[in-house]
Write an enzyme that holds these catalytic residues in place. Structure first.
Site, mmCIF file in Angstrom:
data_model
loop_
_atom_site.group_PDB
_atom_site.id
_atom_site.type_symbol
_atom_site.label_atom_id
_atom_site.label_comp_id
_atom_site.label_asym_id
_atom_site.label_seq_id
_atom_site.Cartn_x
_atom_site.Cartn_y
_atom_site.Cartn_z
ATOM 1 N N ASP A 1 -34.583 33.437 -51.490
ATOM 2 C CA ASP A 1 -33.442 32.626 -51.896
ATOM 3 C C ASP A 1 -33.557 31.276 -51.191
ATOM 4 O OD1 ASP A 1 -30.944 31.445 -52.170
ATOM 5 O OD2 ASP A 1 -29.848 33.345 -51.981
ATOM 6 N N HIS A 2 -33.776 30.250 -51.979
ATOM 7 C CA HIS A 2 -34.047 28.938 -51.387
ATOM 8 C C HIS A 2 -32.816 28.340 -50.712
ATOM 9 C CE1 HIS A 2 -36.462 25.643 -50.421
ATOM 10 N NE2 HIS A 2 -36.904 25.274 -51.614
#
Ligand code: CAO
Length: 478
Positions: free
Chosen positions: A447-448
Site C-alpha cells: 500500500d503506497h
C-alpha cells in the site's frame, strides 16, 4: 446454581438454523451479549442474552436448528444482575429484529437476493473472510487483536454486534469491526459498498438499521459522492453473448460471491505497488531436501513455503511498518506487536486464507506443521472462524503450481502481501562464470500510502538475503 438460557419468541419462525455460536463455557456475558447468530430465509440476526453471568455449558453448535424455547446454554449468575429495563431492551431487540425479518417489506434486499445470505457464513480471506468477533465474550476467547475490540458505545462493555464471515470480509474497512450493526445490516452495507462508520444508527442504543443504510445511500447518491470519496465508476456494458454463440450461465460460488466485492474494494481503495525480486534458494532447498524425510517421519511435509514464512517473519521484524494497518481515519498507522501470517489456500470451495498465529515464535518445522494442518482443514471445509482471523501479513504462494510472477491483491486492511512464484534453475553469473542456481521469484504488493518505493525495495532485498541465508532460517527461534 446453573440456569438455562433459551431461545426467545422468534415470531413466525421455527426450526431456524444456527450459523454461529458466539459463546463458550467460561465466558462472562452481560445483558445484550450476543449468544448465537441465527439465519432465516430473510435475515441473519443475533440472539442477545437477557441475563448476566458466566456461561457454564453451551448446548448448541453451528448447524443446529432452534425454535422458541430451545436451550442455548446454561449460566451462573456471577456478575451483578441486569436491571429489568435492560432485560426488556434486550428482549425487544430480538423481537424487533425478528419482526423486521418476518416482514417482507422490511426484509433486506441483500438477504433476499444474495444466496450467500441463505447459507452458513464462511470466512474467506483472513479478516476479510473471517468472522469478526465484537462481543466481549467472543473477544475474550479470540486471540486476535484490533479487529475484535468490543464495541463499547455506552461504556458498559455491551456489544450486541455479532459476526458473519460476509460481515467481516473487510478490505480496507477497519471501522466495520467497530460498527454497531447486526450481521445482516453489515452484509447489506458491504454489498452496497457503504462504510458503516459514517452512519449514525437510529436503532436501539444507536444500532444501525437497514433503513439507516438506505437513507445514507440515498443522501450520498443525491450529493453525488461515493463512499470512497470519488465519483461513480463507469460501467462495463452488458452484452448478450448468446448473439455470438451458445452459452451457459453458472452462478459464482459462495466464497467468490463473498470475496469478490472485497477484492474489488481493496483494488479500488488501495494504491497498490508491486515490487518484484528474486532470491537464490539453492542452499535453502538443499537443506529442505536433506531434512524432508526426517520431517515426513514426524508427519510434517516440508515445502519451501515454511522457509519463506520464516524469512517473512525476519523481514517483518526488520520493517515493522509492513506488519501494520491504517486505522479507519487513514491518519494513523496501527503497528501490530503480534505476527499472525495468513496464507492463501486453494480449496475446492474457493480461495481461503487460514492464519498461522504467532508465526514469529515458530521455527521452520512448526510452521510447516501448521501449514499442513490448516491447509488440510481448509480443503476439508473445516476451518473455524478463528482459524481465519487476525492476519497481519499474508503470503500467497503459487509455487506449487507454476508461473514466473504475479501481482497479488493486498488482503486489506493489511498493507502488504507477498506473492511467491515457482522456483527454477537459472544460470547465474558468479566469479567469472555461469553457475546453475535455484531462483525463487516473488512479488511484494504494498500500500503506497504506507510504504514508500524505497522502503518496499529495501524490504524485498532484505527478504531475498534472508531466503539465501539458510543457516539464519534454520536458527532456533528465541
Ligand atoms: N517453487 C518450486 N516448488 C515449489 C514451490 C516453489 N515456490 N512451492 C512449493 N513447491 C513444491 C513443493 O515443494 C511441493 O513439491 P514436493 O511435493 O515435490 O515437495 C509441490 O510444489 C506442492 O506444494 P504444495 O502446494 O503442496 O505445498 P505448499 O506448502 O507450497 O503450499 C498451499 C501450500 C496451501 C499454499 C498451496 O497448496 C496452495 O493452495 N496454493 C495456492 C494458493 C493460491 O491460490 N494463491 C493465489 C491466491 S490469489 O492471490
Amino acid at each position: 446454581m446453573a440456569q438455562d438460557i433459551t431461545v426467545p419468541d422468534l415470531g413466525d419462525f421455527k426450526d431456524v438454523e444456527v450459523i454461529d455460536v458466539l459463546i463458550t463455557p467460561g465466558d462472562v456475558i452481560e445483558v445484550d451479549t450476543p449468544l448465537i447468530t441465527i439465519e432465516t430465509e430473510k435475515a441473519t440476526m443475533d440472539v442477545p442474552s437477557t441475563v448476566a453471568g458466566t456461561i457454564t455449558a453451551v448446548a448448541l453448535k453451528k448447524g443446529d436448528r432452534v425454535s422458541k424455547g430451545s436451550l442455548i446454554a446454561q449460566f451462573e449468575a456471577g456478575v451483578p444482575a441486569a436491571s429489568t429495563e435492560r432485560i426488556q431492551e434486550a428482549s425487544q431487540t430480538v423481537s424487533q429484529t425478528v419482526s423486521q425479518a418476518a416482514s417482507p417489506a422490511a426484509a433486506q434486499p441483500a438477504s433476499a437476493e444474495s444466496p450467500s445470505a441463505l447459507q452458513p457464513p464462511a470466512a474467506v480471506f483472513g479478516d476479510a473472510g473471517a468472522p469478526t468477533a465484537t462481543s466481549p465474550a467472543a473477544a475474550s476467547r479470540s486471540p486476535v487483536g484490533a479487529d475484535v475490540v468490543p464495541d463499547d458505545k455506552d461504556g458498559k462493555g455491551e456489544a450486541p454486534v455479532s459476526l458473519t464471515a460476509a460481515s467481516s470480509f473487510v478490505m480496507g474497512e477497519a471501522g466495520f469491526a467497530r460498527a454497531y450493526a447486526s450481521p445482516s445490516v453489515r452484509r447489506f452495507a458491504r454489498e452496497l459498498g457503504v462504510d458503516l462508520t459514517q452512519i449514525e444508527g437510529s436503532g436501539l442504543k444507536g444500532r444501525i438499521t437497514p433503513d439507516d443504510v438506505k437513507a445514507w445511500v440515498k443522501r450520498t447518491l443525491a450529493s453525488g459522492v461515493s463512499s470512497a470519496g470519488g465519483g461513480a465508476l463507469p460501467k462495463i456494458p452488458e452484452i448478450d453473448f448468446a448473439k455470438f454463440g451458445p452459452i451457459e450461465s453458472q452462478p459464482l460460488g459462495r466464497i467468490q460471491k463473498i470475496s469478490g466485492p472485497h477484492l474489488q474494494a481493496s483494488w479500488l481503495n488501495i494504491p497498490h505497488v508491486w515490487q518484484m525480486d528474486e532470491a537464490d534458494i539453492t542452499a535453502m532447498d538443499a537443506a529442505r531436501i536433506e531434512s524432508r524425510q526426517k520431517a515426513l517421519d514426524a508427519g510434517i511435509k516440508l515445502t519451501p513455503l515454511a522457509f519463506i514464512l520464516r524469512a517473512c517473519v525476519q523481514a517483518l521484524q526488520e520493517f515493522p511498518f509492513v506488519n501494520s494497518s491504517l486505522d479507519a481515519s487513514g491518519a494513523n498507522l496501527v503497528l501490530k506487536k503480534y505476527m499472525h501470517l495468513g496464507f492463501a489456500a486453494d480449496t475446492p470451495q474457493g480461495l481461503l486464507v487460514p492464519v498461522i498465529r504467532d508465526a514469529d515464535k515458530k521455527d521452520i518445522y512448526e510452521l510447516a506443521r501448521e501449514l499442513g494442518t490448516l491447509s488440510q482443514k481448509a480443503r476439508e471445509g473445516k476451518l473455524s472462524a478463528a482459524d481465519m482471523q487476525g492476519a497481519s501479513f499474508t503470503v500467497s504462494s503459487l509455487g506449487g503450481i507454476g508461473g514466473t510472477s504475479f501481482t497479488p491483491i493486498i488482503n486489506a486492511p493489511e498493507v502488504a502481501i507477498l506473492g511467491v512464484a515457482r522456483a527454477s534453475m537459472k544460470p547465474v553469473w558468479q566469479e567469472g562464470q555461469f553457475v546453475p542456481r535455484l531462483i525463487l521469484p516473488f512479488t511484494l504488493a504494498y500500500d503506497h500510502r504506507v510504504i514508500d518505493g524505497a522502503a518496499g525495495a529495501r524490504f524485498t532485498s532484505f527478504l531475498a538475503r534472508k531466503l539465501a541465508d539458510v543457516n539464519g532460517l534454520l536458527e532456533a527461534v528465541p
